[in-house]
Motif scaffolding. Structure first.
Motif, mmCIF file in Angstrom:
data_model
loop_
_atom_site.group_PDB
_atom_site.id
_atom_site.type_symbol
_atom_site.label_atom_id
_atom_site.label_comp_id
_atom_site.label_asym_id
_atom_site.label_seq_id
_atom_site.Cartn_x
_atom_site.Cartn_y
_atom_site.Cartn_z
ATOM 1 N N PHE A 136 0.740 -1.279 -0.201
ATOM 2 C CA PHE A 136 0.021 0.076 -0.173
ATOM 3 C C PHE A 136 0.876 0.834 -0.047
ATOM 4 O O PHE A 136 2.105 0.785 0.195
ATOM 5 N N LEU A 137 0.389 2.369 -0.778
ATOM 6 C CA LEU A 137 0.458 3.768 -0.004
ATOM 7 C C LEU A 137 0.466 4.408 1.195
ATOM 8 O O LEU A 137 0.278 4.166 1.773
ATOM 9 N N ARG A 138 2.269 4.421 2.013
ATOM 10 C CA ARG A 138 2.392 5.072 3.119
ATOM 11 C C ARG A 138 1.825 5.634 2.910
ATOM 12 O O ARG A 138 1.785 7.198 2.327
ATOM 13 N N HIS A 139 0.981 5.905 4.125
ATOM 14 C CA HIS A 139 0.873 7.541 5.152
ATOM 15 C C HIS A 139 -0.157 8.077 4.257
ATOM 16 O O HIS A 139 -0.717 9.227 4.050
ATOM 17 N N LEU A 140 -1.233 6.706 3.239
ATOM 18 C CA LEU A 140 -2.396 7.210 3.105
ATOM 19 C C LEU A 140 -3.537 6.418 3.246
ATOM 20 O O LEU A 140 -3.114 5.408 3.088
ATOM 21 N N PHE A 160 -6.593 1.104 2.934
ATOM 22 C CA PHE A 160 -5.591 1.665 2.256
ATOM 23 C C PHE A 160 -5.349 1.723 0.356
ATOM 24 O O PHE A 160 -6.127 0.625 0.010
ATOM 25 N N ILE A 161 -4.566 1.945 -0.038
ATOM 26 C CA ILE A 161 -4.703 2.138 -1.081
ATOM 27 C C ILE A 161 -3.150 1.412 -1.836
ATOM 28 O O ILE A 161 -2.422 2.001 -1.795
ATOM 29 N N GLN A 162 -4.101 0.087 -2.474
ATOM 30 C CA GLN A 162 -2.394 0.064 -3.349
ATOM 31 C C GLN A 162 -2.058 0.502 -4.125
ATOM 32 O O GLN A 162 -2.347 1.394 -5.061
ATOM 33 N N LYS A 163 -0.390 -0.255 -4.538
ATOM 34 C CA LYS A 163 0.131 0.714 -4.949
ATOM 35 C C LYS A 163 -0.156 0.655 -6.407
ATOM 36 O O LYS A 163 0.344 1.961 -7.826
ATOM 37 N N GLU A 164 -1.568 -0.355 -7.280
ATOM 38 C CA GLU A 164 -1.279 0.314 -8.182
ATOM 39 C C GLU A 164 -2.602 0.693 -8.382
ATOM 40 O O GLU A 164 -3.835 -0.043 -9.396
ATOM 41 N N GLU A 165 -3.564 1.140 -7.850
ATOM 42 C CA GLU A 165 -5.068 1.220 -7.477
ATOM 43 C C GLU A 165 -5.533 2.127 -7.069
ATOM 44 O O GLU A 165 -4.619 3.356 -6.736
ATOM 45 N N SER A 166 -6.117 3.098 -8.372
ATOM 46 C CA SER A 166 -6.966 4.200 -7.930
ATOM 47 C C SER A 166 -8.173 4.707 -6.442
ATOM 48 O O SER A 166 -8.121 3.223 -5.754
ATOM 49 N N LEU A 167 -8.254 5.245 -6.270
ATOM 50 C CA LEU A 167 -8.536 6.305 -5.091
ATOM 51 C C LEU A 167 -10.594 5.162 -5.508
ATOM 52 O O LEU A 167 -10.835 4.712 -3.609
ATOM 53 N N GLU A 168 -10.721 5.551 -6.304
ATOM 54 C CA GLU A 168 -12.195 4.937 -6.545
ATOM 55 C C GLU A 168 -12.267 3.770 -6.340
ATOM 56 O O GLU A 168 -12.564 3.697 -5.436
ATOM 57 N N PRO A 176 -3.788 5.699 -10.786
ATOM 58 C CA PRO A 176 -2.046 5.273 -10.316
ATOM 59 C C PRO A 176 -1.210 5.370 -11.292
ATOM 60 O O PRO A 176 0.134 5.772 -11.352
ATOM 61 N N ASN A 177 -1.884 5.903 -12.654
ATOM 62 C CA ASN A 177 -0.880 6.220 -13.600
ATOM 63 C C ASN A 177 -0.393 7.932 -13.772
ATOM 64 O O ASN A 177 0.796 8.471 -14.227
ATOM 65 N N ARG A 178 -1.006 8.603 -12.855
ATOM 66 C CA ARG A 178 -0.337 10.083 -12.727
ATOM 67 C C ARG A 178 1.033 10.238 -12.048
ATOM 68 O O ARG A 178 0.890 9.530 -10.851
ATOM 69 N N GLY A 179 1.968 10.665 -12.340
ATOM 70 C CA GLY A 179 2.991 11.316 -11.955
ATOM 71 C C GLY A 179 4.261 10.037 -12.016
ATOM 72 O O GLY A 179 4.957 10.267 -11.336
ATOM 73 N N LYS A 180 3.811 8.576 -12.883
ATOM 74 C CA LYS A 180 4.531 8.412 -12.369
ATOM 75 C C LYS A 180 5.480 8.707 -14.559
ATOM 76 O O LYS A 180 4.920 8.350 -15.172
ATOM 77 N N ARG A 181 6.947 9.444 -13.776
ATOM 78 C CA ARG A 181 7.984 9.427 -14.824
ATOM 79 C C ARG A 181 6.670 10.528 -16.825
ATOM 80 O O ARG A 181 6.777 9.566 -17.995
ATOM 81 N N ASN A 182 5.826 11.012 -16.182
ATOM 82 C CA ASN A 182 4.947 11.780 -16.836
ATOM 83 C C ASN A 182 4.961 12.707 -16.716
ATOM 84 O O ASN A 182 3.698 13.997 -17.649
ATOM 85 N N GLU A 199 10.029 10.868 -8.543
ATOM 86 C CA GLU A 199 9.013 9.612 -9.836
ATOM 87 C C GLU A 199 8.042 8.778 -9.326
ATOM 88 O O GLU A 199 7.415 7.794 -10.525
ATOM 89 N N ASP A 200 8.600 8.238 -8.006
ATOM 90 C CA ASP A 200 6.470 7.926 -7.435
ATOM 91 C C ASP A 200 5.598 7.640 -7.936
ATOM 92 O O ASP A 200 5.296 9.199 -8.753
ATOM 93 N N ARG A 201 4.668 6.698 -7.847
ATOM 94 C CA ARG A 201 2.805 7.861 -8.279
ATOM 95 C C ARG A 201 2.945 8.554 -6.967
ATOM 96 O O ARG A 201 3.451 8.355 -5.564
#
Lengths: 254, 254
Positions: free
Chosen positions: A19-23, A56-64, B91-97, B112-114
């Motif tokens: 998960f994304l830390r702090h979030l 928590f928000i998975q590293k490749e998951e949108s908030l929604e 999830p793809n905002r902010g990734k090397r974009n 470069e993180d999400r």
DNA sequence: TATCGTTGTGTACTAATTACACAATGATAT
DNA sequence: ATATCATTGTGTAATTAGTACACAACGATA
């Protein structure tokens, strides 16, 4: 409903790998039953205190998607509408303030970090919900909005703000599709509105107004049970409801 | 205005020691000048592309304080009103974009993180602003809202949503205190409203409405410059303005 | 002093909201 | 059967908010 990704201990020790830390996010899940507006709350295993359902928000998951996952996990339902209403980021929220300190092998868990949480609310059909705790909690149940117990952290603030947002939403958008059974009477709909807004409304004006919004279809009469004059049944006109859900009733004043 | 905490290189390599990872905020700073609504944009040193003013959240800093710091840093002003309107977490905002890859000694930067970003808007008095870039950017300047260049990431979406939120706010709350000089004429105020809402309004009805809101005080006449009949000057009644800013005009309908 | 664009002001019309009352229904009590 | 009672269905008048619209006053410039 999917199985949780991680066990309790895994979440405490290795959650930060997934998960994304702090979030985090917290969901205010509203239900309506017996003229009462209710919210789902969870009781924490470790501290015994009550909180909003969160996750928590998975590293490749949108908030929604994450919010969807939380609501689905606690209710067994795929929520049809989710509303993000505010992000809460007071620096002392979430810092060893939920009544328990998570650690393992003398290593303080990532759960003890500072968290910024994103608030969502959702409305679900009470009768279809199967309240289900998550790995950190032992109990999940409905509470009447006027009998909420003390909540951890700033969850009371989050809940209050969710209610304000819901009330605002009720003025501008159709609601009820997900809070009421498919068929309902005008008085039932009115009681829902009155309960959410916390004030009573004139029967005739309410009917005039709601019918004027043009999202209701009247069915045949009902007879069952009621000890009085049988009210008409209505259902929502789903295409018009969906359109109104996008654009709202008002397009801007002034 | 405080000096930035970190230099460019420090921010790239060691920012994560000072700031919450995965979290940023972006501020849509609105100004009004010459019948145009404007926003402050920044040009990135490394990619040359334009973006909204943004920043990170210090480990012991509230979201609001961080937003305040960002606006103060770019404008030289302490913003009097900040409005959090949405969190963006694709999830793809902010990734090397953002058109450039930050690294140092072959180590990819935390930048470069999400990122999940929290959107704030603010309104400031155009004439008092000293546009100031930050350590990652080379230029900061006003752009007319109808001539925005291509923006990095999802900043265009953020900007659009900020405008929707601002328009909504304008319908429910007083605005103008921070966008106009202390004294202004009714036509000037009307033009501001028209510009923000993107539609023209009837002169007489506008005056009737705005005076009815009871936050304006009429002063003596003005004569200067104007090649035509001298309009009255008004100022905001600050106590009533402050009250309306808290409660809004409407208390709920239906 | 005539002209021109802009400002100040008021009134009639329409739409939306609010306030309010009586007849019909369907179960329960007599 | 019939009366009673709580509740539902319905309509109209009064008020308020919003919209449309026109003419006189002003102040500079020609």
């Amino acid at each position: 409903m999917r199985k949780p990704l991680l066990s309790h201990d895994e979440l405490v020790t290795r959650g930060a790998e997934y998960f994304l830390r702090h979030l985090s996010l917290d969901c205010v899940i509203f239900g309506y039953h017996d003229r009462q507006l209710k919210v789902l709350l969870l009781k924490w295993k470790d501290s015994g205190r009550w909180s909003l359902p969160g996750g928590f928000i998975q590293k490749e998951e949108s908030l929604e998607d994450a919010a969807q996952r939380v609501v689905a996990g606690r209710t067994g339902l795929a929520p049809k509408y989710l509303h993000q209403f505010h992000a809460f980021g007071d620096p002392n929220r979430g810092k060893r303030n939920h009544g328990f300190e998570y650690e393992k092998n003398n290593k303080v868990s990532w759960l003890e970090d500072r968290f910024v949480t994103i608030g969502y609310w959702s409305v679900v059909e009470f009768s279809k919900v199967i309240p289900t705790p998550d790995v950190l909690t032992s109990e999940c149940r409905w509470w009447n909005l006027d009998q909420i117990p003390e909540l951890i952290l700033d969850h009371r603030t989050i809940l209050d703000k969710a209610l304000v947002s819901l009330r605002q939403y009720l003025n501008d958008f159709p609601l009820g599709q997900d809070l009421l059974p498919q068929q309902f009477t005008m008085p039932e709909l009115q009681r829902l509105y009155e309960t959410i807004l916390g004030k009573s409304l004139d029967r005739r004006n309410f009917q005039k107004k709601l019918l004027g919004l043009n999202v209701l279809t009247r069915l045949a009469k009902r007879k069952t049970g009621g000890a009085h004059k049988a009210p008409y049944l209505y259902k929502f006109h789903s295409a018009r409801y969906a359109r109104a859900q996008k654009t709202g009733w008002k397009f801007g004043s002034i």
